[in-house]
Design a protein around this motif. Sequence first.
Motif, PDB file in Angstrom:
ATOM      1  N   LYS A  61       3.132   0.861 -14.440  1.00 56.88           N
ATOM      2  CA  LYS A  61       2.780  -0.409 -15.074  1.00 56.88           C
ATOM      3  C   LYS A  61       1.996  -1.286 -14.104  1.00 56.88           C
ATOM      4  O   LYS A  61       2.301  -1.357 -12.921  1.00 56.88           O
ATOM      5  N   VAL A  62       1.008  -1.962 -14.670  1.00 56.00           N
ATOM      6  CA  VAL A  62       0.196  -2.903 -13.906  1.00 56.00           C
ATOM      7  C   VAL A  62       0.942  -4.226 -13.787  1.00 56.00           C
ATOM      8  O   VAL A  62       1.575  -4.672 -14.744  1.00 56.00           O
ATOM      9  N   ASN A  63       0.848  -4.841 -12.634  1.00 58.72           N
ATOM     10  CA  ASN A  63       1.333  -6.206 -12.469  1.00 58.72           C
ATOM     11  C   ASN A  63       0.255  -7.124 -13.053  1.00 58.72           C
ATOM     12  O   ASN A  63      -0.855  -7.184 -12.521  1.00 58.72           O
ATOM     13  N   ILE A  64       0.567  -7.798 -14.141  1.00 60.43           N
ATOM     14  CA  ILE A  64      -0.403  -8.634 -14.852  1.00 60.43           C
ATOM     15  C   ILE A  64      -1.038  -9.673 -13.920  1.00 60.43           C
ATOM     16  O   ILE A  64      -2.192 -10.050 -14.092  1.00 60.43           O
ATOM     17  N   GLU A  65      -0.300 -10.089 -12.906  1.00 64.28           N
ATOM     18  CA  GLU A  65      -0.853 -11.062 -11.949  1.00 64.28           C
ATOM     19  C   GLU A  65      -2.071 -10.504 -11.217  1.00 64.28           C
ATOM     20  O   GLU A  65      -2.878 -11.262 -10.697  1.00 64.28           O
ATOM     21  N   ASN A  66      -2.210  -9.192 -11.189  1.00 62.49           N
ATOM     22  CA  ASN A  66      -3.351  -8.559 -10.530  1.00 62.49           C
ATOM     23  C   ASN A  66      -4.541  -8.381 -11.470  1.00 62.49           C
ATOM     24  O   ASN A  66      -5.521  -7.739 -11.109  1.00 62.49           O
ATOM     25  N   THR A  78     -11.757  -8.523  -0.424  1.00 62.09           N
ATOM     26  CA  THR A  78     -11.484  -9.638  -1.338  1.00 62.09           C
ATOM     27  C   THR A  78     -10.232  -9.368  -2.175  1.00 62.09           C
ATOM     28  O   THR A  78      -9.810  -8.219  -2.347  1.00 62.09           O
ATOM     29  N   GLN A  79      -9.672 -10.423  -2.723  1.00 56.93           N
ATOM     30  CA  GLN A  79      -8.499 -10.277  -3.590  1.00 56.93           C
ATOM     31  C   GLN A  79      -8.844  -9.463  -4.838  1.00 56.93           C
ATOM     32  O   GLN A  79      -8.034  -8.654  -5.297  1.00 56.93           O
ATOM     33  N   ASP A  80     -10.035  -9.674  -5.376  1.00 58.71           N
ATOM     34  CA  ASP A  80     -10.436  -8.901  -6.553  1.00 58.71           C
ATOM     35  C   ASP A  80     -10.467  -7.406  -6.242  1.00 58.71           C
ATOM     36  O   ASP A  80     -10.048  -6.582  -7.064  1.00 58.71           O
ATOM     37  N   PHE A  81     -10.955  -7.045  -5.054  1.00 55.96           N
ATOM     38  CA  PHE A  81     -10.991  -5.629  -4.680  1.00 55.96           C
ATOM     39  C   PHE A  81      -9.569  -5.085  -4.516  1.00 55.96           C
ATOM     40  O   PHE A  81      -9.266  -3.981  -4.961  1.00 55.96           O
ATOM     41  N   LYS A  82      -8.692  -5.874  -3.897  1.00 59.16           N
ATOM     42  CA  LYS A  82      -7.294  -5.466  -3.762  1.00 59.16           C
ATOM     43  C   LYS A  82      -6.658  -5.283  -5.141  1.00 59.16           C
ATOM     44  O   LYS A  82      -5.900  -4.332  -5.360  1.00 59.16           O
ATOM     45  N   ASN A  83      -6.970  -6.192  -6.053  1.00 63.50           N
ATOM     46  CA  ASN A  83      -6.447  -6.070  -7.414  1.00 63.50           C
ATOM     47  C   ASN A  83      -6.964  -4.805  -8.088  1.00 63.50           C
ATOM     48  O   ASN A  83      -6.216  -4.106  -8.779  1.00 63.50           O
ATOM     49  N   MET A  84      -8.247  -4.510  -7.877  1.00 63.60           N
ATOM     50  CA  MET A  84      -8.814  -3.282  -8.443  1.00 63.60           C
ATOM     51  C   MET A  84      -8.069  -2.065  -7.903  1.00 63.60           C
ATOM     52  O   MET A  84      -7.743  -1.146  -8.654  1.00 63.60           O
ATOM     53  N   LEU A  85      -7.800  -2.048  -6.608  1.00 65.83           N
ATOM     54  CA  LEU A  85      -7.078  -0.924  -6.011  1.00 65.83           C
ATOM     55  C   LEU A  85      -5.672  -0.801  -6.585  1.00 65.83           C
ATOM     56  O   LEU A  85      -5.197   0.309  -6.849  1.00 65.83           O
ATOM     57  N   HIS A  86      -5.003  -1.938  -6.795  1.00 62.66           N
ATOM     58  CA  HIS A  86      -3.666  -1.925  -7.407  1.00 62.66           C
ATOM     59  C   HIS A  86      -3.737  -1.312  -8.800  1.00 62.66           C
ATOM     60  O   HIS A  86      -2.948  -0.416  -9.138  1.00 62.66           O
ATOM     61  N   ILE A  87      -4.687  -1.776  -9.598  1.00 59.31           N
ATOM     62  CA  ILE A  87      -4.812  -1.290 -10.971  1.00 59.31           C
ATOM     63  C   ILE A  87      -5.202   0.187 -10.974  1.00 59.31           C
ATOM     64  O   ILE A  87      -4.672   0.979 -11.751  1.00 59.31           O
ATOM     65  N   PHE A  88      -6.112   0.580 -10.088  1.00 62.61           N
ATOM     66  CA  PHE A  88      -6.485   1.993  -9.972  1.00 62.61           C
ATOM     67  C   PHE A  88      -5.260   2.844  -9.663  1.00 62.61           C
ATOM     68  O   PHE A  88      -5.046   3.893 -10.271  1.00 62.61           O
ATOM     69  N   GLY A  89      -4.465   2.402  -8.696  1.00 61.05           N
ATOM     70  CA  GLY A  89      -3.251   3.143  -8.341  1.00 61.05           C
ATOM     71  C   GLY A  89      -2.315   3.299  -9.531  1.00 61.05           C
ATOM     72  O   GLY A  89      -1.747   4.374  -9.748  1.00 61.05           O
TER      73      GLY A  89
END
Length: 149
Positions: free
Chosen positions: A20-25, A2-13
Amino acid sequence: MTQDFKNMLHIFGCGALGTKVNIENCNNLSRIREMALNQECWDIVYCALREDIENEKIKIPPEIAAQLEKTFMQNIARNIQRIEFNKNIIKRLQSEGIECCVLKGTTVARLYNMPEARISSDTDIIINPKLENKAIAFLEKNGYTIKPY
Protein backbone atom coordinates in the motif's frame (compact mmCIF):
# COMPACT_ATOMS: atom_id res chain seq x y z
CA MET A 1 17.25 14.57 -3.97
CA THR A 2 13.91 16.37 -3.98
CA GLN A 3 10.92 15.28 -1.91
CA ASP A 4 8.96 14.60 -5.09
CA PHE A 5 11.69 12.21 -6.26
CA LYS A 6 11.70 10.48 -2.87
CA ASN A 7 7.93 10.17 -3.10
CA MET A 8 8.25 8.68 -6.58
CA LEU A 9 10.71 6.11 -5.24
CA HIS A 10 8.33 5.25 -2.38
CA ILE A 11 5.43 4.77 -4.79
CA PHE A 12 7.61 2.78 -7.21
CA GLY A 13 8.66 0.48 -4.37
CA CYS A 14 5.02 -0.06 -3.44
CA GLY A 15 4.18 -0.87 -7.06
CA ALA A 16 7.09 -3.29 -7.38
CA LEU A 17 6.29 -5.07 -4.11
CA GLY A 18 2.50 -4.83 -4.22
CA THR A 19 2.26 -2.90 -0.96
CA LYS A 20 0.00 0.00 0.00
CA VAL A 21 1.07 3.53 -0.82
CA ASN A 22 1.30 6.08 1.95
CA ILE A 23 -1.14 8.72 0.65
CA GLU A 24 1.06 11.42 2.20
CA ASN A 25 3.63 10.55 -0.48
CA CYS A 26 1.15 11.30 -3.27
CA ASN A 27 1.37 15.08 -3.23
CA ASN A 28 2.26 16.68 -6.53
CA LEU A 29 1.37 13.62 -8.61
CA SER A 30 1.82 15.46 -11.89
CA ARG A 31 5.49 16.09 -11.03
CA ILE A 32 5.90 12.51 -9.76
CA ARG A 33 4.42 11.23 -13.02
CA GLU A 34 6.79 13.42 -15.06
CA MET A 35 9.80 12.08 -13.16
CA ALA A 36 8.58 8.47 -13.41
CA LEU A 37 8.11 8.87 -17.16
CA ASN A 38 11.66 10.23 -17.42
CA GLN A 39 12.94 7.23 -15.43
CA GLU A 40 10.82 4.85 -17.55
CA CYS A 41 9.08 3.47 -14.46
CA TRP A 42 5.65 5.13 -14.67
CA ASP A 43 3.78 1.87 -15.22
CA ILE A 44 5.07 0.41 -11.94
CA VAL A 45 4.32 3.68 -10.15
CA TYR A 46 0.82 3.66 -11.61
CA CYS A 47 0.31 0.06 -10.40
CA ALA A 48 0.71 1.31 -6.86
CA LEU A 49 -1.78 4.17 -7.40
CA ARG A 50 -4.53 2.38 -9.36
CA GLU A 51 -6.62 1.14 -6.46
CA ASP A 52 -6.47 4.44 -4.58
CA ILE A 53 -7.42 6.35 -7.73
CA GLU A 54 -10.32 3.97 -8.34
CA ASN A 55 -11.48 4.27 -4.70
CA GLU A 56 -11.04 8.08 -4.90
CA LYS A 57 -8.53 8.14 -2.04
CA ILE A 58 -6.35 9.89 -4.59
CA LYS A 59 -8.51 12.50 -6.23
CA ILE A 60 -7.96 13.20 -9.88
CA PRO A 61 -10.54 14.14 -12.53
CA PRO A 62 -12.38 11.05 -13.83
CA GLU A 63 -11.41 11.75 -17.44
CA ILE A 64 -7.72 11.82 -16.48
CA ALA A 65 -8.12 8.62 -14.43
CA ALA A 66 -9.76 6.94 -17.43
CA GLN A 67 -6.98 8.07 -19.76
CA LEU A 68 -4.28 6.86 -17.34
CA GLU A 69 -5.95 3.44 -17.12
CA LYS A 70 -6.39 3.21 -20.89
CA THR A 71 -2.74 4.12 -21.53
CA PHE A 72 -1.60 1.67 -18.84
CA MET A 73 -3.55 -1.20 -20.40
CA GLN A 74 -2.20 -0.33 -23.87
CA ASN A 75 1.35 -0.29 -22.49
CA ILE A 76 0.82 -3.70 -20.88
CA ALA A 77 -0.57 -5.15 -24.12
CA ARG A 78 2.37 -3.79 -26.15
CA ASN A 79 4.82 -5.10 -23.56
CA ILE A 80 3.34 -8.60 -23.68
CA GLN A 81 3.57 -8.55 -27.48
CA ARG A 82 7.18 -7.37 -27.33
CA ILE A 83 8.10 -10.06 -24.80
CA GLU A 84 6.56 -12.78 -26.97
CA PHE A 85 8.30 -11.42 -30.07
CA ASN A 86 11.64 -11.41 -28.22
CA LYS A 87 11.11 -14.95 -26.90
CA ASN A 88 10.55 -16.16 -30.46
CA ILE A 89 13.64 -14.31 -31.70
CA ILE A 90 15.73 -15.90 -28.93
CA LYS A 91 14.49 -19.35 -30.00
CA ARG A 92 15.34 -18.55 -33.62
CA LEU A 93 18.81 -17.29 -32.63
CA GLN A 94 19.42 -20.56 -30.83
CA SER A 95 18.15 -22.58 -33.80
CA GLU A 96 20.74 -20.70 -35.90
CA GLY A 97 23.43 -21.98 -33.52
CA ILE A 98 23.77 -18.69 -31.63
CA GLU A 99 23.44 -19.52 -27.97
CA CYS A 100 22.33 -16.55 -25.91
CA CYS A 101 20.88 -15.52 -22.60
CA VAL A 102 18.53 -12.65 -21.76
CA LEU A 103 19.84 -10.32 -19.05
CA LYS A 104 17.71 -8.11 -16.77
CA GLY A 105 14.39 -7.09 -18.36
CA THR A 106 11.95 -9.96 -18.47
CA THR A 107 14.17 -12.17 -16.34
CA VAL A 108 13.94 -9.67 -13.47
CA ALA A 109 10.30 -8.73 -14.12
CA ARG A 110 9.04 -11.94 -12.54
CA LEU A 111 10.18 -10.55 -9.18
CA TYR A 112 7.72 -7.65 -9.44
CA ASN A 113 4.19 -7.76 -8.07
CA MET A 114 2.82 -7.23 -11.59
CA PRO A 115 5.56 -8.52 -13.93
CA GLU A 116 3.80 -7.43 -17.12
CA ALA A 117 3.99 -3.81 -15.91
CA ARG A 118 7.79 -3.98 -15.65
CA ILE A 119 8.31 -2.45 -19.07
CA SER A 120 11.77 -2.05 -20.55
CA SER A 121 12.68 -0.10 -23.64
CA ASP A 122 15.42 -2.53 -24.67
CA THR A 123 16.44 -6.17 -24.58
CA ASP A 124 19.84 -7.11 -23.26
CA ILE A 125 21.27 -10.46 -24.31
CA ILE A 126 24.66 -12.03 -23.84
CA ILE A 127 26.20 -14.11 -26.61
CA ASN A 128 29.47 -15.82 -27.33
CA PRO A 129 31.80 -13.07 -28.62
CA LYS A 130 32.85 -15.36 -31.48
CA LEU A 131 29.25 -15.30 -32.74
CA GLU A 132 28.74 -11.55 -32.33
CA ASN A 133 28.75 -10.63 -36.03
CA LYS A 134 26.41 -13.48 -36.90
CA ALA A 135 24.04 -12.48 -34.07
CA ILE A 136 24.10 -8.81 -35.05
CA ALA A 137 23.33 -9.62 -38.67
CA PHE A 138 20.46 -11.90 -37.63
CA LEU A 139 18.98 -9.37 -35.19
CA GLU A 140 19.24 -6.45 -37.61
CA LYS A 141 17.60 -8.57 -40.32
CA ASN A 142 14.74 -9.09 -37.87
CA GLY A 143 14.16 -5.42 -37.07
CA TYR A 144 16.41 -4.82 -34.08
CA THR A 145 18.63 -1.79 -33.62
CA ILE A 146 21.95 -2.80 -32.11
CA LYS A 147 23.58 -0.24 -29.86
CA PRO A 148 27.34 -0.35 -29.49
CA TYR A 149 28.76 -1.12 -26.09
